[in-house]
Design an enzyme around this catalytic site. Structure first.
Site, short mmCIF file in Angstrom:
data_model
loop_
_atom_site.label_atom_id
_atom_site.label_comp_id
_atom_site.label_asym_id
_atom_site.label_seq_id
_atom_site.Cartn_x
_atom_site.Cartn_y
_atom_site.Cartn_z
N GLY A 39 0.81 -1.33 -0.01
CA GLY A 39 0.08 -0.08 -0.16
C GLY A 39 0.78 1.25 -0.06
O GLY A 39 0.25 2.17 -0.50
N ASP A 95 0.74 3.16 4.29
CA ASP A 95 -0.44 3.99 3.95
C ASP A 95 -1.59 4.38 4.69
O ASP A 95 -1.79 5.43 4.70
CB ASP A 95 -1.04 3.17 2.99
CG ASP A 95 -1.46 1.82 3.25
OD1 ASP A 95 -1.37 1.40 4.20
OD2 ASP A 95 -2.04 1.11 2.23
N ASP A 98 -5.11 1.99 10.81
CA ASP A 98 -6.20 1.56 11.07
C ASP A 98 -6.50 1.08 12.47
O ASP A 98 -6.52 1.69 13.16
CB ASP A 98 -6.82 0.71 9.98
CG ASP A 98 -8.35 0.03 9.99
OD1 ASP A 98 -8.97 0.97 10.38
OD2 ASP A 98 -8.67 -0.95 9.53
N GLY A 100 -3.94 -0.30 14.00
CA GLY A 100 -2.73 0.00 14.68
C GLY A 100 -1.89 -1.16 14.89
O GLY A 100 -0.65 -1.12 14.95
N THR A 102 -0.43 -3.26 12.70
CA THR A 102 0.56 -3.72 11.68
C THR A 102 1.71 -2.82 12.12
O THR A 102 2.75 -3.32 12.42
CB THR A 102 0.20 -3.13 10.29
OG1 THR A 102 -0.76 -3.98 9.93
CG2 THR A 102 1.29 -3.56 9.35
N LEU A 103 1.53 -1.56 12.29
CA LEU A 103 2.48 -0.42 12.72
C LEU A 103 3.20 -0.91 14.12
O LEU A 103 4.58 -1.08 14.35
CB LEU A 103 2.06 0.82 12.81
CG LEU A 103 2.38 1.62 11.63
CD1 LEU A 103 1.88 2.98 11.96
CD2 LEU A 103 3.74 1.50 11.06
N LYS A 126 -7.25 6.70 10.27
CA LYS A 126 -8.90 6.51 10.51
C LYS A 126 -9.17 6.78 11.87
O LYS A 126 -8.59 6.16 12.73
CB LYS A 126 -9.18 5.15 10.10
CG LYS A 126 -9.62 4.66 8.70
CD LYS A 126 -10.24 3.48 8.57
CE LYS A 126 -10.13 2.97 6.98
NZ LYS A 126 -10.71 1.52 6.84
N ASP A 154 -5.76 -0.52 -1.93
CA ASP A 154 -6.39 -1.34 -2.87
C ASP A 154 -7.78 -1.90 -2.27
O ASP A 154 -7.86 -1.99 -1.02
CB ASP A 154 -5.55 -2.48 -3.12
CG ASP A 154 -5.65 -3.55 -2.05
OD1 ASP A 154 -5.13 -3.04 -0.87
OD2 ASP A 154 -5.81 -4.71 -2.00
N ARG A 160 -5.33 0.57 -6.70
CA ARG A 160 -4.11 1.24 -6.42
C ARG A 160 -3.52 2.46 -7.08
O ARG A 160 -3.06 3.50 -6.45
CB ARG A 160 -2.89 0.25 -6.25
CG ARG A 160 -3.12 -0.79 -5.36
CD ARG A 160 -1.88 -1.75 -5.13
NE ARG A 160 -2.02 -3.11 -4.40
CZ ARG A 160 -2.17 -3.22 -3.10
NH1 ARG A 160 -2.33 -2.38 -2.33
NH2 ARG A 160 -2.29 -4.71 -2.77
P1 XMP Z 1 -3.86 -1.93 10.87
O1 XMP Z 1 -5.35 -2.35 11.40
O2 XMP Z 1 -3.16 -2.93 11.11
O3 XMP Z 1 -4.12 -2.04 9.40
O4 XMP Z 1 -3.66 -0.39 11.48
C1 XMP Z 1 -3.38 -1.32 8.41
C2 XMP Z 1 -3.48 -1.97 7.25
O5 XMP Z 1 -4.54 -2.26 6.75
C3 XMP Z 1 -5.10 -1.94 5.45
N1 XMP Z 1 -6.19 -0.96 5.53
C4 XMP Z 1 -6.81 -0.76 4.29
N2 XMP Z 1 -6.58 -0.97 3.02
N3 XMP Z 1 -8.17 0.58 2.59
C5 XMP Z 1 -7.29 0.04 2.27
O6 XMP Z 1 -7.24 -0.36 0.99
C6 XMP Z 1 -8.71 1.03 3.67
O7 XMP Z 1 -9.54 1.90 4.06
C7 XMP Z 1 -7.78 0.26 4.78
N4 XMP Z 1 -8.07 0.35 6.07
C8 XMP Z 1 -6.90 -0.75 6.68
C9 XMP Z 1 -4.02 -1.46 4.86
O8 XMP Z 1 -3.30 -2.61 4.28
C10 XMP Z 1 -2.99 -0.94 5.93
O9 XMP Z 1 -1.58 -1.16 5.93
#
Ligand code: XMP
Length: 172
Positions: A39, A95, A98, A100, A102-103, A126, A154, A160
């Site tokens: 992303g 990108d 959401d 949190g 992943t980070l 978000k 995506d 994308r």
């Molecule tokens: P977390 O929940 O770990 O998620 O913070 C981060 C990853 O979730 C994907 N993500 C999205 N991808 N539209 C997307 O295309 C969205 O609205 C969305 N929300 C979360 C994204 O890959 C991000 O790295």
């Protein structure tokens, strides 16, 4: 149908601002920008071209969404393109923030791999979705809790390439 949420020009202006901040903060430091695939690919390409100090680029693949818009799966991390970050000041680039997870996971991972410091930069955050306490050090925009696509983001590996960030409406 995709409804434009953040137009291309606004993204470019904001990314340039983030680049200036990063450039000022990392003067004289061994900066490695670790971009989280897929992303953040477009963000990475645009951002690094606004930063005029030496830096390295590394890539990590993390995926949790499997085409669905709301449910996150298990986080799968592939570090085969991430060079040694020991002794480097790491800036993790994603990108969107959401929940949190992943980070937060990757911040720990970089610290475990011997990074001197670890900060985070995201294009989007978000509101009302965070499950893990993590504040990005650099953030482009705060957006409502809608599923967004474009500028690297995506849906089912499509959209994308859109130059703007838009809200995906799957209703017929
Ligand atoms: P977390 O929940 O770990 O998620 O913070 C981060 C990853 O979730 C994907 N993500 C999205 N991808 N539209 C997307 O295309 C969205 O609205 C969305 N929300 C979360 C994204 O890959 C991000 O790295």
């Amino acid at each position: 149908m995709v409804e434009i949420l953040i137009p291309e020009a606004e993204i470019h202006a904001r990314v340039a601002e983030l680049g200036r901040q990063i450039e000022a903060d990392y003067q004289g430091k061994p900066l490695t920008i670790v971009a989280i695939l897929t992303g953040s690919l477009i963000l990475l390409a645009d951002l690094i071209r606004t930063i005029q100090i030496p830096l390295r680029v590394a890539l990590i693949q993390a995926s949790s969404y499997k085409g669905a818009t709301t449910t996150a799966g298990v986080l799968i991390i592939n570090e085969s393109f991430a060079p040694d970050v020991s002794g480097r000041d790491v800036l993790l680039l994603d990108d969107i923030l959401d929940t949190g997870h992943t980070l937060a996971t990757l911040v720990r991972r970089m610290a475990d791999r011997g990074a001197l410091s670890v900060r985070t930069a995201v294009l989007l955050q978000k509101v009302g979705r965070q499950e893990v306490k993590i504040e990005p050090d650099y953030r482009g925009f705060t957006i409502p809790d809608k599923f967004v696509v474009g500028y690297g983001l995506d849906y089912d590996d499509d959209y994308r390439h859109l130059p703007y960030v838009g809200v995906l409406n799957l209703e017929p």
